[in-house]
Each structure stands twice: as C-alpha cells, then as structure tokens.
Design a protein around this motif. Structure first.
Motif, PDB file in Angstrom:
ATOM      1  N   GLU A 149      16.390   6.324  15.295  1.00  0.00           N
ATOM      2  CA  GLU A 149      17.966   6.929  15.551  1.00  0.00           C
ATOM      3  C   GLU A 149      19.160   5.932  15.364  1.00  0.00           C
ATOM      4  OE1 GLU A 149      19.078   9.880  15.505  1.00  0.00           O
ATOM      5  OE2 GLU A 149      16.975  10.775  15.410  1.00  0.00           O
ATOM      6  N   GLY A 150      18.522   4.481  15.304  1.00  0.00           N
ATOM      7  CA  GLY A 150      19.486   3.361  15.124  1.00  0.00           C
ATOM      8  C   GLY A 150      20.214   3.360  13.854  1.00  0.00           C
ATOM      9  N   VAL A 151      20.827   2.231  13.683  1.00  0.00           N
ATOM     10  CA  VAL A 151      21.685   1.960  12.305  1.00  0.00           C
ATOM     11  C   VAL A 151      20.721   1.214  11.349  1.00  0.00           C
ATOM     12  CG1 VAL A 151      23.658   0.859  11.231  1.00  0.00           C
ATOM     13  CG2 VAL A 151      23.918   2.031  13.276  1.00  0.00           C
ATOM     14  N   TYR A 156      22.965  -6.111 -20.460  1.00  0.00           N
ATOM     15  CA  TYR A 156      22.639  -7.134 -19.415  1.00  0.00           C
ATOM     16  C   TYR A 156      21.215  -6.794 -19.114  1.00  0.00           C
ATOM     17  CZ  TYR A 156      27.206  -8.800 -19.894  1.00  0.00           C
ATOM     18  OH  TYR A 156      28.579  -9.633 -20.214  1.00  0.00           O
ATOM     19  N   MET A 157      20.116  -7.503 -19.030  1.00  0.00           N
ATOM     20  CA  MET A 157      18.914  -7.269 -18.328  1.00  0.00           C
ATOM     21  C   MET A 157      18.958  -7.845 -17.044  1.00  0.00           C
ATOM     22  SD  MET A 157      17.703  -5.424 -20.562  1.00  0.00           S
ATOM     23  CE  MET A 157      16.092  -5.242 -19.874  1.00  0.00           C
ATOM     24  N   CYS A 158      19.560  -6.939 -16.171  1.00  0.00           N
ATOM     25  CA  CYS A 158      19.596  -7.461 -14.755  1.00  0.00           C
ATOM     26  C   CYS A 158      19.545  -6.364 -13.862  1.00  0.00           C
ATOM     27  CB  CYS A 158      20.951  -8.186 -14.494  1.00  0.00           C
ATOM     28  SG  CYS A 158      22.506  -7.288 -14.914  1.00  0.00           S
ATOM     29  N   HIS A 159      19.133  -6.867 -12.390  1.00  0.00           N
ATOM     30  CA  HIS A 159      19.318  -5.638 -11.207  1.00  0.00           C
ATOM     31  C   HIS A 159      20.414  -5.999 -10.680  1.00  0.00           C
ATOM     32  CE1 HIS A 159      14.460  -5.256 -11.387  1.00  0.00           C
ATOM     33  NE2 HIS A 159      15.177  -4.154 -12.293  1.00  0.00           N
ATOM     34  N   LEU A 160      21.089  -4.808 -10.039  1.00  0.00           N
ATOM     35  CA  LEU A 160      22.100  -4.576  -8.955  1.00  0.00           C
ATOM     36  C   LEU A 160      21.697  -3.938  -7.974  1.00  0.00           C
ATOM     37  CD1 LEU A 160      23.324  -4.269 -12.186  1.00  0.00           C
ATOM     38  CD2 LEU A 160      25.580  -4.780 -11.179  1.00  0.00           C
ATOM     39  N   ILE A 161      22.551  -4.240  -6.801  1.00  0.00           N
ATOM     40  CA  ILE A 161      22.324  -3.633  -5.684  1.00  0.00           C
ATOM     41  C   ILE A 161      23.469  -2.876  -5.132  1.00  0.00           C
ATOM     42  CG2 ILE A 161      20.186  -5.136  -4.934  1.00  0.00           C
ATOM     43  CD1 ILE A 161      21.993  -6.400  -3.039  1.00  0.00           C
ATOM     44  N   GLU A 162      22.967  -1.740  -4.394  1.00  0.00           N
ATOM     45  CA  GLU A 162      24.057  -1.181  -3.456  1.00  0.00           C
ATOM     46  C   GLU A 162      23.429  -1.108  -1.960  1.00  0.00           C
ATOM     47  OE1 GLU A 162      27.175   0.101  -3.329  1.00  0.00           O
ATOM     48  OE2 GLU A 162      27.279  -0.649  -5.592  1.00  0.00           O
ATOM     49  N   THR A 163      24.209  -1.573  -0.955  1.00  0.00           N
ATOM     50  CA  THR A 163      23.661  -1.576   0.281  1.00  0.00           C
ATOM     51  C   THR A 163      24.637  -0.412   1.030  1.00  0.00           C
ATOM     52  OG1 THR A 163      23.297  -4.050   0.183  1.00  0.00           O
ATOM     53  CG2 THR A 163      23.449  -3.048   2.420  1.00  0.00           C
ATOM     54  N   ILE A 164      23.706   0.435   1.683  1.00  0.00           N
ATOM     55  CA  ILE A 164      24.525   1.516   2.396  1.00  0.00           C
ATOM     56  C   ILE A 164      24.041   1.653   3.702  1.00  0.00           C
ATOM     57  CG2 ILE A 164      24.795   4.052   2.160  1.00  0.00           C
ATOM     58  CD1 ILE A 164      23.356   3.676  -0.617  1.00  0.00           C
ATOM     59  N   LYS A 165      25.032   1.897   4.655  1.00  0.00           N
ATOM     60  CA  LYS A 165      24.955   2.308   5.865  1.00  0.00           C
ATOM     61  C   LYS A 165      24.136   3.518   6.104  1.00  0.00           C
ATOM     62  CE  LYS A 165      27.033   1.455  10.464  1.00  0.00           C
ATOM     63  NZ  LYS A 165      28.412   1.129  11.078  1.00  0.00           N
ATOM     64  N   VAL A 166      23.329   3.676   6.909  1.00  0.00           N
ATOM     65  CA  VAL A 166      22.588   5.174   7.303  1.00  0.00           C
ATOM     66  C   VAL A 166      22.548   5.029   8.755  1.00  0.00           C
ATOM     67  CG1 VAL A 166      20.491   6.287   7.242  1.00  0.00           C
ATOM     68  CG2 VAL A 166      21.119   4.923   5.327  1.00  0.00           C
TER      69      VAL A 166
END
Length: 202
Positions: free
Chosen positions: A57-59, A4-14
């Motif tokens: 220093e925030g989220v 599959y020619m596609c992009h995926l994402i991961e959303t990560i809390k920092v």
C-alpha cells in the motif's frame, strides 16, 4: 527519418495501486516513439503494464523501459532522498530532450558535486535541472521554474498547466532573488525536497 537504436524510460508514481498522471506519461512516451522511431500508433501504459496484485500500500516507482514498444516494467518501493546542498555544475554540450535510459553523462556530472548532496546543471549560463529532477525556485511570493530545462518533466508540465508555477529565465546571478529551491519530478511534489538557495555552491 533517422532510427535511433536506444532505450528510453518513463518513471511513474504508483499510489493506492494506481498509476498517477498517466496521461502525461503516455503523451511523452508516444511523442518520443514518433520522433525517434517513426511509430505513430499509441500505447497506453495503464493498459499495457499490469500492476502486481501483491504490491503493498506504499508509494512505488514504476520504471517503464521502451523503444518502439515497451520492453519491460519494474516496480520498486520509493523513499525520498534527503537533499540539503547542491553544487552548480557547468556543461554546455549536454542534450537530454528525451528521457534516455543511458544516464552516463548525467552520472559523470554528478561526480563533480564536491561533497554536496546533488547538482544543478548550468548550460550556457542558465539553470536547467538536477541529475534526476526539474527544479522550482521560491522568491517569497511565487514559484518559478527555469525556462531552459534539459527535460520537460511530467510534473513540471502539470504544475505549469495548473498555474502553480511559471517559467522564467534563471541564471546563476539570479539566485540571490530566491529563498528556496524545490526538486520536482514524477515522484516528487513541491515541498517534498526543499533546500535553502544559500546552500547552492557556485
């Protein structure tokens, strides 16, 4: 294997300049890379993405875009949306097993919210997710999450593993059994966003 020619994402809390729940994000990303692209090597986001030294220093929300490999990582200061009302929107054709960057169908469903703050997507009569999160429902004693999510979110999996929530089949007719609904995702903990189930518009 179909590539599959596609992009995926991961959303990560920092928070505190640290990635949170990173093992779950690594696991989901590497599973998607294997299933969609045939890549069996493992990528560790914490080793591949550098948190900017000047990050406050925030989220923060780190959005990692990837396909076979990581394409880019973007950081943005995070604030919690105010959501008080939700519209049930029916769509039996939606598939979102993997966290695709293309959100065009989700965005089109969101346009059907009829003045509400957010939507709950109903598929084949069962509650699934909102346009950006999993959901958990409170019955006065316990928190329950639908066993028909569109996407098995990392926070949902963590809460299931810890025993904080349990899975159940939830249809629209079951909503009167619950008092509250809370939205959860990698950025949101239980209770961060809570709405009265009476504010879910059928």
């Amino acid at each position: 294997m179909i590539k599959y020619m596609c992009h995926l994402i991961e959303t990560i809390k920092v928070s505190g300049k640290q990635f949170l729940n990173i093992a779950c994000h690594n696991g989901r990303m590497n599973h998607a890379r294997l299933k969609l692209f045939g890549n069996s090597d493992k990528i560790d986001i914490a080793q591949s993405v550098r948190i900017p030294a000047d990050l406050g220093e925030g989220v923060y929300k780190c959005t990692v875009t990837y396909s076979r490999n990581i394409v880019k990582a973007e950081f943005s200061l995070y604030s919690i949306r105010k959501i008080r009302s939700l519209k049930a929107v029916h769509c039996n054709s939606i598939e979102y097993e993997y966290k695709y960057a293309d959100r065009s169908l989700l965005n089109s469903l969101l346009q059907q919210r009829m003045g509400c703050d957010e939507i709950i997507i109903v598929k084949d009569g069962k509650l699934t997710d909102t346009s950006f999160s999993n959901i958990i429902l409170y019955d006065g004693s316990n928190w329950v999450t639908p066993d028909t999510p569109l996407l098995k979110g990392t926070k949902r999996e963590k809460l299931l593993r810890e025993g904080f929530i349990s899975e159940a089949s939830v249809s629209m007719s079951d909503l009167n059994k619950f008092d509250k609904v809370s939205l959860i995702n990698s950025m949101l903990d239980p209770g961060d966003i809570i709405a009265d189930c009476r504010n879910i518009l059928a």
